[in-house]
Each structure stands twice: as structure tokens, then as C-alpha cells.
Design an enzyme around this catalytic site. Structure first.
Site, PDB file in Angstrom:
ATOM      1  N   ARG A 166      -9.616   4.350  -2.853  1.00 53.56           N
ATOM      2  CA  ARG A 166      -8.967   4.137  -1.550  1.00 53.56           C
ATOM      3  C   ARG A 166      -8.380   5.432  -0.987  1.00 53.56           C
ATOM      4  NH1 ARG A 166      -8.168  -0.489  -4.551  1.00 53.56           N
ATOM      5  NH2 ARG A 166      -6.290   0.413  -5.438  1.00 53.56           N
ATOM      6  N   GLU A 218      -0.176   2.276 -19.624  1.00 53.02           N
ATOM      7  CA  GLU A 218       0.660   1.425 -20.479  1.00 53.02           C
ATOM      8  C   GLU A 218      -0.045   1.219 -21.826  1.00 53.02           C
ATOM      9  OE1 GLU A 218       3.226  -2.679 -20.097  1.00 53.02           O
ATOM     10  OE2 GLU A 218       1.673  -2.226 -18.635  1.00 53.02           O
TER      11      GLU A 218
HETATM   12  P1  AMP Z   1      -0.297   5.065 -10.834  1.00 52.86           P
HETATM   13  O1  AMP Z   1      -1.088   6.113 -11.537  1.00 52.86           O
HETATM   14  O2  AMP Z   1       0.389   4.107 -11.760  1.00 52.86           O
HETATM   15  O3  AMP Z   1       0.646   5.654  -9.814  1.00 52.86           O
HETATM   16  O4  AMP Z   1      -1.349   4.151 -10.052  1.00 52.86           O
HETATM   17  C1  AMP Z   1      -1.845   4.543  -8.823  1.00 52.86           C
HETATM   18  C2  AMP Z   1      -3.282   4.137  -8.624  1.00 52.86           C
HETATM   19  O5  AMP Z   1      -3.523   2.797  -9.063  1.00 52.86           O
HETATM   20  C3  AMP Z   1      -3.626   4.193  -7.145  1.00 52.86           C
HETATM   21  O6  AMP Z   1      -4.899   4.806  -7.008  1.00 52.86           O
HETATM   22  C4  AMP Z   1      -3.628   2.757  -6.691  1.00 52.86           C
HETATM   23  O7  AMP Z   1      -4.696   2.517  -5.831  1.00 52.86           O
HETATM   24  C5  AMP Z   1      -3.738   1.913  -7.958  1.00 52.86           C
HETATM   25  N1  AMP Z   1      -2.696   0.869  -8.058  1.00 52.86           N
HETATM   26  C6  AMP Z   1      -1.712   0.802  -8.993  1.00 52.86           C
HETATM   27  N2  AMP Z   1      -0.949  -0.287  -8.840  1.00 52.86           N
HETATM   28  C7  AMP Z   1      -1.436  -0.941  -7.759  1.00 52.86           C
HETATM   29  C8  AMP Z   1      -1.047  -2.145  -7.058  1.00 52.86           C
HETATM   30  N3  AMP Z   1      -0.008  -2.911  -7.446  1.00 52.86           N
HETATM   31  N4  AMP Z   1      -1.765  -2.503  -5.968  1.00 52.86           N
HETATM   32  C9  AMP Z   1      -2.823  -1.743  -5.568  1.00 52.86           C
HETATM   33  N5  AMP Z   1      -3.230  -0.624  -6.174  1.00 52.86           N
HETATM   34  C10 AMP Z   1      -2.560  -0.208  -7.267  1.00 52.86           C
END
Ligand code: AMP
Length: 173
Positions: A58, A95
Site C-alpha cells: 500500500r 511478535e
Molecule cells: P509495523 O511494522 O508493525 O509498523 O507494521 C506496518 C505494516 O504492516 C504496514 O505496511 C501496514 O500496511 C501493515 N499493518 C500493520 N498493522 C495493520 C493494521 N492494523 N491494519 C492495516 N495494516 C496494518
């Protein structure tokens, strides 16, 4: 424009306990999509950004639109094994287990000003790894920008070294 109303909550996707933030209603609305891209690009308009790096998948959508607005090129940061040329890889902790992102080794020139874009900031692991890739190539990070921040996961703590810009903050689960 209020972008919140174009973001839909999908409980228990892709697994139990996760509330997925679905941005497809925002993508489907021409005015909301254009406003989101304008708002993401706005703080960087006069900073001389040469490249916008978007994170699969995205981040590609928003990153390309922002690159066009800034007159910059677009650099894809992808999941392992997707980029065809020589790559650098950075792993990060999930996690359970690890994940990784890759960039083409010639995607950013030394000293080039780079803005990184993704749709959502959760724990910050993905963006933090992406920033490490850009820095390894000698890029100068002018900022990291997201449409949505899940504030309760404190992802911004991993991105303290960079100016951070977010359009929609979600305070609690
Ligand atoms: P993080 O590395 O934990 O910050 O996760 C970010 C990535 O995971 C991004 O590319 C988001 O598109 C996806 N992502 C994580 N959690 C969600 C969520 N609750 N809803 C949509 N996309 C998520």
C-alpha cells in the site's frame, strides 16, 4: 478533508485479535485519494526531495502519488525475493519470528534526499528497517510519512531520528 470516514475497520483480519484498517474506501474516492496525497506531500514541498521510497504494497500507492506531487522519483521497498536486480536486505523482529524488506542497491544515490511513505504505522518495525536500507545506500532521510498511525503501539519510538508526518491518528484499539 476528514479522511477518517474513508478508513474502514475489519475486525479479526488477517487473524484473530487484529483490527485491520482497510483503506480501499479512501482509494475508491477520487477526492479523498487526492486530498490524502496532497496532505502527505505538503510538508516536503520545498525540501528538494529527490526520491520517495514506498513500502510494499500500500506504500506503493501513496508513495507514487506523493512522488508525482514532489517532482521526485519513486523507489520500491519490497518483501524478500521480489526485486529483480541486486538488493540489500534488512530483517526486523515480529511478535513471532522475523520479516525483512529489500531495496535495489542502486535505488538511492549518496546524499540524495529521500522521503519514505507507507499507509500505516503500527509497531514501526517495517519503516525502521526501510530507513536503515536507505541510510546504508547513503540516502539522506528528510522524513517518514503515513496515512494512519496506531498510536497505542508506539511505533514512533523506533523512528525518533526522523521527522514524522501522519494524517490520521488512532488513539486506542
Ligand atoms: P509495523 O511494522 O508493525 O509498523 O507494521 C506496518 C505494516 O504492516 C504496514 O505496511 C501496514 O500496511 C501493515 N499493518 C500493520 N498493522 C495493520 C493494521 N492494523 N491494519 C492495516 N495494516 C496494518
Amino acid at each position: 478533508m476528514e479522511l477518517e470516514r474513508f478508513i474502514r475497520d475489519i475486525p479479526d483480519f488477517p487473524k484473530q485479535g487484529i483490527v485491520f484498517k482497510d483503506i480501499t474506501p479512501l482509494l475508491a474516492d477520487p477526492r479523498a485519494l487526492s486530498a490524502a496525497a496532497d496532505q502527505l506531500a505538503q510538508p516536503y514541498a520545498s525540501l528538494g526531495v529527490a526520491a520517495v521510497a514506498g513500502i510494499e504494497s500500500r506504500g506503493f500507492i501513496f508513495g507514487s502519488l506523493v512522488a508525482q506531487r514532489l517532482g521526485a522519483g519513486f523507489v520500491p521497498i519490497r518483501k524478500p525475493g521480489k526485486l529483480p536486480y541486486k538488493t540489500l536486505r534488512e530483517s526486523y523482529q515480529l511478535e513471532y519470528g522475523t520479516d525483512a524488506v529489500e531495496i535495489h542497491c542502486d535505488a538511492v544515490a549518496k546524499g540524495q534526499k529521500v522521503l519514505l511513505v507507507d499507509d500505516l504505522l503500527a509497531t514501526g518495525g517495517t519503516m525502521s528497517a526501510a530507513c536503515k536500507l536507505v541510510r546504508k545506500l547513503g540516502g539522506q532521510i528528510v522524513g517518514v510519512a503515513f496515512v494512519i498511525e496506531l498510536c497505542f503501539l508506539h511505533g514512533r519510538d523506533k523512528l525518533k531520528d526522523y521527522p514524522l508526518h501522519v494524517l490520521v491518528q488512532v488513539a486506542s484499539e
